[in-house]
Scaffold this motif. Structure first.
Motif, PDB file in Angstrom:
ATOM      1  N   THR A 262       0.820  -1.220   0.000  1.00 23.80           N
ATOM      2  CA  THR A 262       0.000   0.000   0.000  1.00 23.80           C
ATOM      3  C   THR A 262       0.848   1.263   0.000  1.00 23.80           C
ATOM      4  OG1 THR A 262      -1.662  -1.227   1.255  1.00 23.80           O
ATOM      5  CG2 THR A 262      -1.887   1.173   1.167  1.00 23.80           C
ATOM      6  N   GLU A 263       1.905   1.272   0.800  1.00 23.97           N
ATOM      7  CA  GLU A 263       2.724   2.477   0.934  1.00 23.97           C
ATOM      8  C   GLU A 263       3.575   2.757  -0.301  1.00 23.97           C
ATOM      9  OE1 GLU A 263       1.654   0.848   4.874  1.00 23.97           O
ATOM     10  OE2 GLU A 263       2.535  -0.006   3.058  1.00 23.97           O
ATOM     11  N   VAL A 264       3.753   1.760  -1.151  1.00 24.70           N
ATOM     12  CA  VAL A 264       4.550   1.924  -2.372  1.00 24.70           C
ATOM     13  C   VAL A 264       3.630   2.069  -3.575  1.00 24.70           C
ATOM     14  CG1 VAL A 264       6.344   0.910  -3.834  1.00 24.70           C
ATOM     15  CG2 VAL A 264       6.414   0.566  -1.348  1.00 24.70           C
ATOM     16  N   ALA A 265       2.812   1.050  -3.828  1.00 24.33           N
ATOM     17  CA  ALA A 265       1.734   1.079  -4.833  1.00 24.33           C
ATOM     18  C   ALA A 265       2.211   1.444  -6.235  1.00 24.33           C
ATOM     19  CB  ALA A 265       0.634   2.030  -4.397  1.00 24.33           C
ATOM     20  N   GLU A 266       3.377   0.927  -6.638  1.00 23.21           N
ATOM     21  CA  GLU A 266       3.882   1.213  -7.978  1.00 23.21           C
ATOM     22  C   GLU A 266       3.429   0.169  -8.997  1.00 23.21           C
ATOM     23  OE1 GLU A 266       7.935   3.525  -6.461  1.00 23.21           O
ATOM     24  OE2 GLU A 266       8.095   1.564  -7.416  1.00 23.21           O
ATOM     25  N   LEU A 267       3.183  -1.038  -8.530  1.00 26.30           N
ATOM     26  CA  LEU A 267       2.712  -2.118  -9.385  1.00 26.30           C
ATOM     27  C   LEU A 267       1.549  -2.825  -8.696  1.00 26.30           C
ATOM     28  CD1 LEU A 267       6.126  -3.810 -10.378  1.00 26.30           C
ATOM     29  CD2 LEU A 267       4.837  -2.135 -11.718  1.00 26.30           C
ATOM     30  N   GLU A 268       0.742  -3.539  -9.493  1.00 28.16           N
ATOM     31  CA  GLU A 268      -0.294  -4.390  -8.918  1.00 28.16           C
ATOM     32  C   GLU A 268      -0.563  -5.540  -9.873  1.00 28.16           C
ATOM     33  OE1 GLU A 268      -4.777  -4.191  -6.939  1.00 28.16           O
ATOM     34  OE2 GLU A 268      -4.248  -2.813  -8.552  1.00 28.16           O
ATOM     35  N   GLU A 269      -0.618  -6.753  -9.319  1.00 30.73           N
ATOM     36  CA  GLU A 269      -0.967  -7.894 -10.151  1.00 30.73           C
ATOM     37  C   GLU A 269      -2.404  -7.733 -10.648  1.00 30.73           C
ATOM     38  OE1 GLU A 269      -2.786 -11.565  -7.700  1.00 30.73           O
ATOM     39  OE2 GLU A 269      -0.627 -11.355  -7.409  1.00 30.73           O
ATOM     40  N   PRO A 270      -2.797  -8.431 -11.709  1.00 28.18           N
ATOM     41  CA  PRO A 270      -4.123  -8.226 -12.298  1.00 28.18           C
ATOM     42  C   PRO A 270      -5.247  -8.362 -11.273  1.00 28.18           C
ATOM     43  CG  PRO A 270      -2.790  -9.608 -13.712  1.00 28.18           C
ATOM     44  CD  PRO A 270      -2.011  -9.421 -12.468  1.00 28.18           C
ATOM     45  N   PHE A 271      -6.189  -7.435 -11.356  1.00 32.11           N
ATOM     46  CA  PHE A 271      -7.352  -7.446 -10.465  1.00 32.11           C
ATOM     47  C   PHE A 271      -8.621  -7.382 -11.300  1.00 32.11           C
ATOM     48  CE2 PHE A 271     -10.747  -5.264  -8.210  1.00 32.11           C
ATOM     49  CZ  PHE A 271     -10.825  -6.015  -7.035  1.00 32.11           C
ATOM     50  N   ALA A 272      -9.607  -8.142 -10.889  1.00 30.45           N
ATOM     51  CA  ALA A 272     -10.925  -8.076 -11.521  1.00 30.45           C
ATOM     52  C   ALA A 272     -11.972  -8.119 -10.430  1.00 30.45           C
ATOM     53  CB  ALA A 272     -11.120  -9.244 -12.489  1.00 30.45           C
ATOM     54  N   MET A 273     -13.094  -7.455 -10.649  1.00 28.05           N
ATOM     55  CA  MET A 273     -14.170  -7.461  -9.667  1.00 28.05           C
ATOM     56  C   MET A 273     -14.582  -8.906  -9.374  1.00 28.05           C
ATOM     57  SD  MET A 273     -14.776  -4.511  -8.503  1.00 28.05           S
ATOM     58  CE  MET A 273     -16.327  -4.878  -7.668  1.00 28.05           C
ATOM     59  N   GLY A 274     -14.708  -9.192  -8.114  1.00 28.35           N
ATOM     60  CA  GLY A 274     -15.014 -10.541  -7.676  1.00 28.35           C
ATOM     61  C   GLY A 274     -13.827 -11.196  -6.988  1.00 28.35           C
ATOM     62  N   LYS A 275     -12.622 -10.710  -7.244  1.00 28.31           N
ATOM     63  CA  LYS A 275     -11.430 -11.211  -6.568  1.00 28.31           C
ATOM     64  C   LYS A 275     -11.420 -10.657  -5.148  1.00 28.31           C
ATOM     65  CE  LYS A 275      -6.377 -11.267  -7.251  1.00 28.31           C
ATOM     66  NZ  LYS A 275      -5.298 -10.754  -8.128  1.00 28.31           N
ATOM     67  N   VAL A 276     -11.429 -11.533  -4.157  1.00 24.59           N
ATOM     68  CA  VAL A 276     -11.589 -11.130  -2.757  1.00 24.59           C
ATOM     69  C   VAL A 276     -10.256 -11.208  -2.034  1.00 24.59           C
ATOM     70  CG1 VAL A 276     -12.732 -11.678  -0.570  1.00 24.59           C
ATOM     71  CG2 VAL A 276     -13.987 -11.886  -2.735  1.00 24.59           C
ATOM     72  N   GLY A 277      -9.939 -10.156  -1.293  1.00 24.15           N
ATOM     73  CA  GLY A 277      -8.688 -10.119  -0.556  1.00 24.15           C
ATOM     74  C   GLY A 277      -8.806 -10.604   0.871  1.00 24.15           C
ATOM     75  N   SER A 278      -9.981 -10.529   1.458  1.00 28.88           N
ATOM     76  CA  SER A 278     -10.128 -10.917   2.855  1.00 28.88           C
ATOM     77  C   SER A 278     -11.577 -11.252   3.156  1.00 28.88           C
ATOM     78  CB  SER A 278      -9.666  -9.769   3.769  1.00 28.88           C
ATOM     79  OG  SER A 278     -10.001 -10.029   5.119  1.00 28.88           O
ATOM     80  N   SER A 279     -11.759 -12.222   4.052  1.00 29.97           N
ATOM     81  CA  SER A 279     -13.121 -12.566   4.478  1.00 29.97           C
ATOM     82  C   SER A 279     -13.664 -11.579   5.491  1.00 29.97           C
ATOM     83  CB  SER A 279     -13.124 -13.976   5.092  1.00 29.97           C
ATOM     84  OG  SER A 279     -12.311 -14.001   6.263  1.00 29.97           O
TER      85      SER A 279
END
Length: 449
Positions: A262-279
């Motif tokens: 979060t503090e760097v945020a220069e790259l991000e792997e592919p994200f699509a709606m529906g991909k959940v990071g936490s329950s």
């Protein structure tokens, strides 16, 4: 229910690919044994060592679908042997007694090792294709972001400016070297095994070398100088080379993981709606693909000691090392292929955030450019004296706040030698990426082996 993740319906695609599961499936293992037996019979029929009609019948019936795998398993358990039960089943399916001519002059390890090499060749074809695709993805990133300035980091800290294209070009050149290693390794590793009980080809007398050479020409494998029943250095090399390929994929994935924080945020792997990071935390956008790549790459690397241990075989035959190879060869091939393919998918949809790269260039209020200032002052003060002055000023800014520009202008040792415009020019990170673009061009221009 699967006892191992690679065979799990739920988790299999996190530890291997369908293609590798097919190459190393039970059906493929048995078919490759039969392929070797059929090629041996074909060659020996052509050379008049066994009747040509028997060779034709053996070749016709050497198909895994004609073998009852459940019965084969029962007989393997009963006899504690892999090939004798297969020979008995082949004798049953072959007409006119042709089964009596199967396995003429061979020993079990000849069939098993050569069958394994046919599987390894198929696996390496897939792994090399995945590595080439990965190189293409990385090369594209290096060219596209040739001049995109970003922070270069050493020891986890901001160091000097580089470009994202330069970072990707370092990856691309490493992958190119892996392709060279694969090509060189193939010549040493993809070698057939046909040398009889203790490696001397005694059962075939003076026809042994003739059969051996014709057999491996038939199968498209190299001819060994001497039996490698207990010379397992080729298998060890295979695992070592695949482990460094996997390690590179793991390194790249880990870099993306770090630059997605979060503090760097220069790259991000592919994200699509529906991909959940936490329950429990709906805001999370985790990097699970990169985490999987790093984890699996570690498992591949941890297989190297087992492969080295297998080199220490005993006497002229040693099943102990063969049993370990049966476990780690398919796993290493499957996991290596998985990390290469998964990383290609990540890079294909990688989110690159130039705005955040620009923001982070100025995060330390000019401290990133301390080397440029030191080198400029070295022209009049000498390098060591310039380092002492700039070090003192930087530590004051680091501890007390403010900007490097303000501190430089307030210091008489600096302000008496450098004007404000000159200081502004030295503190521009875009003007201090060195030969990054040149190196990108040089890597991008290299042809692949």
């Amino acid at each position: 229910m699967a006892a191992y993740v690679m065979d799990s319906v739920l988790f299999c695609d996190q530890f291997g690919t369908q293609r590798m599961r097919t190459i190393f499936s039970d059906e493929s293992v048995v078919q490759r044994w039969l392929d070797v037996e059929a090629a041996l019979a074909r060659v020996q029929g052509r050379l008049g060592i066994i009747p040509p009609w028997a060779a034709s019948e053996i070749e016709l019936k050497a198909r895994v679908e004609l073998i009852d795998l459940a019965e084969l398993k029962r007989e393997m358990d009963r006899t504690a042997h892999p090939i004798v039960p297969l020979l008995r089943l082949m004798k049953r399916v072959c007409d006119r007694g042709a089964g009596e001519y199967i396995h003429w002059g061979a020993t079990t390890q000849d069939i098993v090792d050569t069958g394994t090499m046919l599987q390894v060749r198929d696996a390496l074809d897939e792994i090399e294709a995945a590595l080439r695709e990965l190189h293409g993805r990385v090369r594209t990133l290096s060219v596209r972001y040739r001049d995109q300035a970003m922070v270069g980091r050493s020891h986890g800290q901001q160091a000097l400016p580089i470009t994202f294209g330069f970072k990707a070009a370092v990856w691309a050149d490493e992958i190119r070297r892996h392709l060279e290693r694969l090509g060189q390794m193939r010549k040493r590793v993809l070698v057939g095994q046909f040398s009889g009980a203790v490696g001397t080809l005694a059962a075939l007398g003076d026809r042994g070398l003739e059969v051996q050479q014709a057999l491996f020409a038939e199968l498209g494998l190299g001819v060994p100088e001497i039996s490698w029943h207990v010379a397992r250095d080729g298998i060890a090399e295979l695992v070592c080379v695949l482990s460094v390929c996997a390690a590179t994929a793991g390194k790249i994935a880990h870099e993306i993981y770090c630059l997605q924080k979060t503090e760097v945020a220069e790259l991000e792997e592919p994200f699509a709606m529906g991909k959940v990071g936490s329950s429990t935390m709906p805001h999370k956008r985790n990097p699970p693909a990169c985490e999987t790549i790093v984890a699996v790459a570690r498992l591949v690397r941890h297989s190297v000691p087992a492969a080295i241990e297998a080199v220490m075989a005993e006497h002229e035959r040693d099943k102990m090392v063969l049993q370990t190879e049966r476990e780690f060869i398919p796993r290493v091939c499957a996991m290596t292929h998985l990390v290469l393919c998964k990383l290609s998918t990540v890079l294909d949809g990688l989110s690159v955030r130039p705005a955040n790269m620009e923001r982070n260039l100025f995060l330390q209020n000019g401290l990133l450019m301390s080397e440029a200032v030191m080198m400029r002052l070295s022209d009049t003060l000498g390098r060591q004296e310039a380092h002492e002055i700039v070090y003192r000023i930087c530590m004051e800014v680091f501890e007390q706040g403010g900007s490097l520009k303000q501190a430089l202008m307030a210091d008489p040792a600096v302000s008496s030698r450098l004007g404000e415009e000159e200081i502004d020019a030295m503190l521009d990170p875009h003007a201090y990426t060195g030969l990054a673009g040149h190196f990108v061009d040089r890597v991008a221009a290299r042809s692949l082996p």
